[in-house]
Design an enzyme around this catalytic site. Structure first.
Site, short mmCIF file in Angstrom:
data_model
loop_
_atom_site.label_atom_id
_atom_site.label_comp_id
_atom_site.label_asym_id
_atom_site.label_seq_id
_atom_site.Cartn_x
_atom_site.Cartn_y
_atom_site.Cartn_z
N CYS A 74 62.33 9.68 -8.48
CA CYS A 74 61.92 10.34 -7.24
C CYS A 74 63.04 11.19 -6.64
O CYS A 74 62.78 12.19 -5.99
CB CYS A 74 61.40 9.33 -6.24
N GLU B 189 56.52 5.04 0.30
CA GLU B 189 57.70 5.68 -0.31
C GLU B 189 57.16 6.67 -1.33
O GLU B 189 56.60 6.26 -2.35
CB GLU B 189 58.58 4.63 -1.01
P1 NAD Z 1 50.69 7.41 -8.30
O1 NAD Z 1 50.61 7.70 -6.85
O2 NAD Z 1 49.81 8.14 -9.21
O3 NAD Z 1 50.40 5.86 -8.55
C1 NAD Z 1 51.18 4.84 -7.92
C2 NAD Z 1 50.31 3.61 -7.77
O4 NAD Z 1 49.27 3.88 -6.84
C3 NAD Z 1 49.60 3.18 -9.05
O5 NAD Z 1 49.62 1.78 -9.08
C4 NAD Z 1 48.20 3.74 -8.89
O6 NAD Z 1 47.22 3.03 -9.59
C5 NAD Z 1 47.99 3.59 -7.38
N1 NAD Z 1 47.08 4.53 -6.73
C6 NAD Z 1 46.87 5.84 -7.03
N2 NAD Z 1 46.04 6.38 -6.14
C7 NAD Z 1 45.72 5.42 -5.23
C8 NAD Z 1 44.90 5.37 -4.07
N3 NAD Z 1 44.25 6.44 -3.62
N4 NAD Z 1 44.81 4.20 -3.39
C9 NAD Z 1 45.49 3.11 -3.81
N5 NAD Z 1 46.27 3.09 -4.92
C10 NAD Z 1 46.39 4.23 -5.62
O7 NAD Z 1 52.23 7.59 -8.70
P2 NAD Z 1 52.90 7.36 -10.13
O8 NAD Z 1 52.55 8.50 -11.02
O9 NAD Z 1 52.66 5.98 -10.58
O10 NAD Z 1 54.46 7.43 -9.74
C11 NAD Z 1 55.17 8.62 -9.62
C12 NAD Z 1 55.33 9.00 -8.15
O11 NAD Z 1 55.98 7.97 -7.44
C13 NAD Z 1 56.20 10.23 -7.99
O12 NAD Z 1 55.64 11.06 -7.02
C14 NAD Z 1 57.52 9.65 -7.51
O13 NAD Z 1 58.33 10.55 -6.80
C15 NAD Z 1 57.05 8.52 -6.65
N6 NAD Z 1 58.11 7.53 -6.43
C16 NAD Z 1 58.68 7.49 -5.19
C17 NAD Z 1 59.73 6.60 -4.97
C18 NAD Z 1 60.42 6.54 -3.63
O14 NAD Z 1 61.20 5.64 -3.42
N7 NAD Z 1 60.18 7.45 -2.71
C19 NAD Z 1 60.16 5.76 -5.99
C20 NAD Z 1 59.52 5.83 -7.22
C21 NAD Z 1 58.49 6.72 -7.43
#
Ligand code: NAD
Length: 451
Positions: free
Chosen positions: A261, A227
């Site tokens: 998001c 997501e």
């Molecule tokens: P992020 O991708 O930086 O981090 C999310 C999680 O992934 C964290 O726990 C992080 O440590 C981990 N992570 C980062 N890179 C990784 C990798 N290569 N492998 C495994 N784990 C990894 O995102 P964020 O800044 O925490 O959240 C914001 C983002 O989330 C925005 O883009 C937002 O739109 C999205 N979001 C989407 C939804 C949806 O339902 N589509 C809902 C909420 C947030």
């Protein structure tokens, strides 16, 4: 021991710290999860559901504490943060009933064959979640995974480890040993978890991380649900209720400081009503209460952390340098905060391309709907869209032309109870929620017999 510090973005005070899991600790957790699946995976859906039903009242009892942690770790004003915790506890019992229904065996037959569908455990699921709804996102990813008979190792966001930890600890009291475990760390820890002996990855977060996970998971054909981010359009047609559309634009641009998001990141307004719309939007924006450092109020909180504030400020300053007109906004943005801002922009600006995730409302006028739809669909993102129009048939026909997973007409994008949460294009890969979404967390097995 390597630790992760959680800092309150409004006050800059230390909220607490957690140990970062190293490679061997991740391995131990995953091995323990495999052991736990042996009995959890064969329990009945009703037995699994009961564990969550027992936990729900305890989440509600601790909603205040959970909300305080959410607020101090990611900055959302307290009342709204407690709202998230209460929402999570309040929804749990009936959510597990819905999941149990979706995962119950069902049959079809033709003249010759009777086939039954069973939904079985995939094994161990790694859940990886973001900070913007730090407890809700965990519940979204882990509850269907656990209900499907998987064991889960969750890694919450490094920005919000403590509220994730408390929520998981509450659930653990009601689940058999090893079924749900938590590890902490940043993206490297997430990546190690993805590459460990897990069979599924349930992820919510950025497109960039999602792409890496997709590549990592491909090696072993791991099942994934991603997501991801969005750049959602709000389209206000010439026959819209302009006052309602302006109010919606303000609410949906600034909630959670724009860190949502499905925030309205691109606002397209027909030129014939643009003046009235902008006036309404500016009026609503000017009433937003921002008291830096005050998380007791109900206004706009700080950005989650400096990296996010810097990203938003970079986009804002670049748009202004490229000629965006500031219709409303502050000259100074206090440390930690981005003040709510209304810009009149053009499509070529950075702020109309990449996800902003901040309290900036970007308005662009349009005259030709076909040209507009082309622009809207030119984005790699495709999470959701909103259309405002008094003509529902026309708006529905338009909705069918927009390349997103969800469209709201005269409302936000979320659907009726039981609908999934779906992103199209690079905003999602598989999905959760609703009957079909719940089933994405299980291995479907079809057993057929002659009639
Ligand atoms: P992020 O991708 O930086 O981090 C999310 C999680 O992934 C964290 O726990 C992080 O440590 C981990 N992570 C980062 N890179 C990784 C990798 N290569 N492998 C495994 N784990 C990894 O995102 P964020 O800044 O925490 O959240 C914001 C983002 O989330 C925005 O883009 C937002 O739109 C999205 N979001 C989407 C939804 C949806 O339902 N589509 C809902 C909420 C947030």
């Amino acid at each position: 021991m390597n630790t992760l510090q959680s800092i309150n973005p409004a006050t800059r005070e230390l909220v607490g710290e957690v140990p970062v899991a190293d490679t061997s600790q991740i391995q131990v957790a995953v091995n323990r999860a495999h052991e736990a699946v042996k009995s959890w995976g064969v329990m009945s859906l009703e037995e699994r559901a009961q564990c969550f039903k027992d936990a729900a009242p305890v989440i509600l009892e601790q909603a205040e504490e959970l909300g305080r942690l959410i607020s101090s770790e990611m900055g959302r004003p307290l009342a709204m943060a407690v709202g998230e915790a209460k929402g999570v506890g309040g929804a749990l019992a009936h959510k597990v009933d819905d999941i149990a229904k979706a995962l119950s065996p069902h049959s079809i037959e033709d003249d010759n064959v009777h086939s039954t569908f069973y939904y079985e455990s995939l094994g161990v699921c790694a859940a990886i979640t973001p900070w913007n709804f730090p407890v809700n996102m965990i519940q979204w990813m882990i509850v269907p995974a656990l209900m499907a008979g998987n064991a889960v190792v969750i890694k919450p966001s490094e920005q919000t480890p403590l509220c994730g930890d408390l929520y998981v600890k509450i659930l653990q009291q009601f689940l058999p040993e090893g079924v749900l475990q938590i590890v902490h760390g940043g993206k490297d820890t997430g990546r190690e978890l993805v590459n460990s002996d897990v069979q599924m990855i349930a992820f919510t977060g950025s497109r960039r991380a999602g792409q890496q996970i997709l590549a990592d998971a491909a090696k072993d054909f791991k099942r994934i649900i991603l997501e991801l981010g969005g750049k959602d359009p709000l389209i206000v047609l010439e026959d819209a209720d302009v006052a309602a559309a302006a109010k919606f634009a303000a609410t949906n641009s600034y909630f959670n400081s724009g860190q949502v998001c499905v925030s309205s990141e691109r606002v397209y307004v027909h030129e014939s009503i643009a003046e009235e719309f902008e006036k309404g939007l500016v009026e609503h924006t000017s009433k937003i209460d921002v008291v830096p450092g005050d998380q007791e109020g109900s206004g706009l909180g700080p950005m989650v952390a400096d990296f996010q504030r810097e990203h938003v400020m970079r986009q804002l300053n670049s748009a202004l340098a490229d000629g965006a007109e500031k219709l409303f906004g502050a000259d100074e943005h206090p440390e930690g905060y981005v003040m709510p801002t209304v810009l009149r922009v053009t499509d070529d600006m950075d702020i109309m391309q990449e996800e902003t995730f901040g309290p900036i409302s970007c308005v662009r006028h349009y005259s030709d709907i076909d040209e507009l739809i082309e622009k809207v669909n030119a984005s790699d993102y495709g999470l959701s869209a909103v259309i405002f129009s008094e003509d529902i048939d026309k708006a529905t026909a338009l909705a069918r032309r927009i390349e997103t997973g969800m469209v709201g007409i005269n409302k936000g994008c979320s659907g009726a109870e039981g609908t999934p949460w779906v992103g199209a294009k690079q905003s999602g890969y598989s999905y959760h929620g609703g009957e079909a979404g719940h089933r994405n967390f299980a291995q479907v097995k079809i057993v057929s017999t002659p009639k």
